[in-house]
Design a protein around this motif. Structure first.
Motif, PDB file in Angstrom:
ATOM      1  N   ILE A  76       0.963  -1.285   0.028  1.00 40.72           N
ATOM      2  CA  ILE A  76       0.054  -0.015   0.029  1.00 40.72           C
ATOM      3  C   ILE A  76       0.636   0.981  -0.212  1.00 40.72           C
ATOM      4  N   ASP A  77       2.029   1.190   0.685  1.00 37.96           N
ATOM      5  CA  ASP A  77       3.213   2.437   0.604  1.00 37.96           C
ATOM      6  C   ASP A  77       3.545   2.302  -1.143  1.00 37.96           C
ATOM      7  N   LEU A  78       3.570   1.564  -1.621  1.00 41.36           N
ATOM      8  CA  LEU A  78       4.147   0.962  -2.797  1.00 41.36           C
ATOM      9  C   LEU A  78       3.422   2.392  -3.774  1.00 41.36           C
ATOM     10  N   ALA A  79       1.792   1.795  -3.511  1.00 40.30           N
ATOM     11  CA  ALA A  79       1.338   2.268  -4.372  1.00 40.30           C
ATOM     12  C   ALA A  79       0.974   3.919  -3.972  1.00 40.30           C
ATOM     13  N   TYR A  80       0.469   4.303  -3.264  1.00 37.08           N
ATOM     14  CA  TYR A  80       0.671   5.880  -3.077  1.00 37.08           C
ATOM     15  C   TYR A  80       2.326   6.412  -3.498  1.00 37.08           C
ATOM     16  N   LEU A  81       3.086   5.965  -3.442  1.00 37.16           N
ATOM     17  CA  LEU A  81       4.023   6.518  -3.524  1.00 37.16           C
ATOM     18  C   LEU A  81       3.283   6.788  -5.541  1.00 37.16           C
ATOM     19  N   ARG A  83       0.750   7.009  -6.645  1.00 33.94           N
ATOM     20  CA  ARG A  83      -0.155   7.833  -7.072  1.00 33.94           C
ATOM     21  C   ARG A  83       0.998   9.429  -6.271  1.00 33.94           C
ATOM     22  N   ARG A  84       1.681   9.199  -5.633  1.00 35.74           N
ATOM     23  CA  ARG A  84       2.227  10.564  -5.713  1.00 35.74           C
ATOM     24  C   ARG A  84       3.187  11.030  -6.822  1.00 35.74           C
ATOM     25  N   PHE A  85       3.091  10.236  -7.869  1.00 32.86           N
ATOM     26  CA  PHE A  85       4.377  10.243  -9.593  1.00 32.86           C
ATOM     27  C   PHE A  85       3.556  10.233  -9.630  1.00 32.86           C
ATOM     28  N   GLN A  86       2.144   9.935  -9.866  1.00 36.44           N
ATOM     29  CA  GLN A  86       1.095  10.350 -11.002  1.00 36.44           C
ATOM     30  C   GLN A  86       0.550   9.459 -11.891  1.00 36.44           C
ATOM     31  N   VAL A  87       1.158   7.888 -11.191  1.00 33.48           N
ATOM     32  CA  VAL A  87       1.574   7.185 -12.366  1.00 33.48           C
ATOM     33  C   VAL A  87      -0.043   5.979 -12.224  1.00 33.48           C
ATOM     34  N   ASP A  88       0.011   5.748 -12.794  1.00 36.74           N
ATOM     35  CA  ASP A  88      -1.548   4.845 -12.718  1.00 36.74           C
ATOM     36  C   ASP A  88      -0.751   3.573 -12.669  1.00 36.74           C
ATOM     37  N   HIS A  89      -2.636   2.992 -11.724  1.00 36.67           N
ATOM     38  CA  HIS A  89      -1.823   2.073 -10.949  1.00 36.67           C
ATOM     39  C   HIS A  89      -2.873   0.735 -10.802  1.00 36.67           C
ATOM     40  N   LEU A  90      -3.243  -0.044 -10.489  1.00 38.08           N
ATOM     41  CA  LEU A  90      -4.090  -0.608  -9.648  1.00 38.08           C
ATOM     42  C   LEU A  90      -3.630  -2.095  -8.867  1.00 38.08           C
ATOM     43  N   TYR A  91      -3.469  -1.547  -7.751  1.00 38.46           N
ATOM     44  CA  TYR A  91      -3.190  -2.650  -6.580  1.00 38.46           C
ATOM     45  C   TYR A  91      -4.224  -3.779  -6.343  1.00 38.46           C
ATOM     46  N   CYS A  92      -4.121  -5.032  -6.506  1.00 41.39           N
ATOM     47  CA  CYS A  92      -4.542  -5.634  -5.765  1.00 41.39           C
ATOM     48  C   CYS A  92      -4.123  -6.733  -4.750  1.00 41.39           C
ATOM     49  N   THR A  93      -4.897  -7.285  -3.961  1.00 41.38           N
ATOM     50  CA  THR A  93      -4.668  -8.007  -2.864  1.00 41.38           C
ATOM     51  C   THR A  93      -5.576  -8.325  -2.233  1.00 41.38           C
ATOM     52  N   ILE A  94      -6.087 -10.161  -1.931  1.00 39.42           N
ATOM     53  CA  ILE A  94      -6.825 -10.511  -0.814  1.00 39.42           C
ATOM     54  C   ILE A  94      -7.149 -10.360  -0.041  1.00 39.42           C
ATOM     55  N   THR A  95      -6.596  -9.228   0.728  1.00 39.41           N
ATOM     56  CA  THR A  95      -6.400  -8.496   2.619  1.00 39.41           C
ATOM     57  C   THR A  95      -6.682  -7.785   2.701  1.00 39.41           C
ATOM     58  N   PHE A  96      -7.426  -5.983   3.018  1.00 43.00           N
ATOM     59  CA  PHE A  96      -7.917  -5.258   3.098  1.00 43.00           C
ATOM     60  C   PHE A  96      -6.970  -4.425   4.545  1.00 43.00           C
ATOM     61  N   GLU A 128     -10.243   8.141  -1.194  1.00 44.79           N
ATOM     62  CA  GLU A 128     -10.053   9.596  -1.406  1.00 44.79           C
ATOM     63  C   GLU A 128      -9.280  10.272  -1.109  1.00 44.79           C
ATOM     64  N   ASN A 129      -7.647   9.160  -1.774  1.00 45.35           N
ATOM     65  CA  ASN A 129      -6.328   9.951  -2.287  1.00 45.35           C
ATOM     66  C   ASN A 129      -6.000   9.189  -3.738  1.00 45.35           C
ATOM     67  N   TYR A 130      -7.234   8.295  -4.300  1.00 40.77           N
ATOM     68  CA  TYR A 130      -7.246   8.589  -5.589  1.00 40.77           C
ATOM     69  C   TYR A 130      -5.830   7.125  -5.574  1.00 40.77           C
ATOM     70  N   VAL A 131      -6.197   6.415  -4.818  1.00 40.23           N
ATOM     71  CA  VAL A 131      -4.993   5.164  -4.485  1.00 40.23           C
ATOM     72  C   VAL A 131      -6.259   3.650  -4.942  1.00 40.23           C
ATOM     73  N   GLN A 132      -5.607   3.333  -5.837  1.00 43.04           N
ATOM     74  CA  GLN A 132      -6.848   2.524  -6.825  1.00 43.04           C
ATOM     75  C   GLN A 132      -6.723   0.605  -6.362  1.00 43.04           C
ATOM     76  N   VAL A 133      -7.476   0.119  -5.130  1.00 45.47           N
ATOM     77  CA  VAL A 133      -7.030  -0.700  -4.072  1.00 45.47           C
ATOM     78  C   VAL A 133      -8.195  -1.673  -4.685  1.00 45.47           C
ATOM     79  N   GLN A 134      -8.019  -2.866  -4.648  1.00 46.10           N
ATOM     80  CA  GLN A 134      -9.633  -3.911  -5.090  1.00 46.10           C
ATOM     81  C   GLN A 134      -8.605  -5.709  -4.416  1.00 46.10           C
ATOM     82  N   GLN A 135     -10.066  -5.257  -3.725  1.00 42.29           N
ATOM     83  CA  GLN A 135      -9.842  -6.831  -2.828  1.00 42.29           C
ATOM     84  C   GLN A 135      -9.788  -8.065  -3.303  1.00 42.29           C
ATOM     85  N   ARG A 136      -9.001  -8.890  -4.135  1.00 39.82           N
ATOM     86  CA  ARG A 136      -9.459  -9.818  -5.314  1.00 39.82           C
ATOM     87  C   ARG A 136      -8.123 -10.598  -5.447  1.00 39.82           C
ATOM     88  N   SER A 137      -8.200 -11.805  -5.998  1.00 39.63           N
ATOM     89  CA  SER A 137      -7.578 -12.946  -6.664  1.00 39.63           C
ATOM     90  C   SER A 137      -7.076 -12.284  -7.786  1.00 39.63           C
TER      91      SER A 137
END
Length: 240
Positions: A76-81, A83-96, A128-137
């Protein structure tokens, strides 16, 4: 009109070549980690543009203090980084958030107490911070499709389950041992998946613990490493 037709045919031919190509590889700079804890940062540097890479490297201490992760980075720290550098991304994880059973893993014991509040808050505030997270495999096909489109992915793996065809019989396995102190069960480590070889079913990736080389492992070994308990099957698709 003729030029448009030719360009269209060239585009179709290129797409067909990509689909039929045995090897797909996304060209990336190789960044070797400098410490035992910065594999995630090194993986992130590989997918950033040159200006952002230079800025993060030269301002890492200040940025890490602002982001609150110090020497313990979670996905999640990497995903926020990103976003800080305005790189489009999608972070997927099975645990929120932080998996409650991680407290029993030796790998997490030293930092979990100080990390849990920060990590959970970042998950809760991701939208709210525009960090894209989806809880899924994520299955291997989705990863291959992403690579086929020309984009890399940052993947959390269990280093003890990651077996590279090249490194197993060369000096880079010794390099690996000097960078990471392997624990008997789980050793979290970030790699950058950068391609695949259809024939033989091999995933291509760059390992921040090694020198400049593209590593290779089987789909089966890759899935075992990324789905080990402790990884939460974390994967960050990068669209840049």
């Amino acid at each position: 009109m003729a030029n448009n037709i030719i360009e269209g045919l060239q585009k179709v031919a290129k797409e067909m070549d990509n689909e039929c190509s045995d090897v797909v590889e996304v060209a990336l700079p190789h960044i070797k980690q400098r410490f035992s804890w910065d594999c995630g940062i090194s993986a992130l540097l590989m997918v950033l543009g040159e200006d952002n890479r230079y800025f993060l490297r030269n301002n890492l201490r200040e940025i890490s203090l602002k982001e609150g992760f110090g020497r313990s980075t979670w996905s999640i720290d990497l995903a926020y980084l990103l976003r800080r550098f305005q790189v489009d991304h999608l972070y997927c994880t099975i645990t929120f958030g932080v998996h409650p059973e991680f407290k029993n893993e030796e790998f997490y014991k030293q930092t979990l107490t100080s990390d849990v509040q920060r990590v959970n808050e970042k998950f809760e505030q991701a939208y709210e911070n525009y960090v894209q997270v989806q809880q899924r495999s994520v299955d291997i096909k989705e990863i291959l499709d992403h690579l086929r489109n020309g984009f890399p992915a940052i993947v959390l793996v269990n280093a003890n389950e990651l077996a590279c065809d090249v490194c197993a019989s060369s000096k880079c396995w010794r390099e690996w041992l000097t960078c990471c102190q392997l624990l008997p069960s789980y050793q979290g480590h970030y790699i950058v998946v950068c391609g695949f070889q259809q024939r033989g079913s091999r995933i291509l990736y760059r390992n921040p613990a090694n020198s400049n080389r593209v590593c290779s492992t089987s789909f089966e070994a890759f899935n075992k490493a990324r789905k080990s308990f402790g990884t939460d099957e974390d994967i960050i698709f990068v669209y840049q």
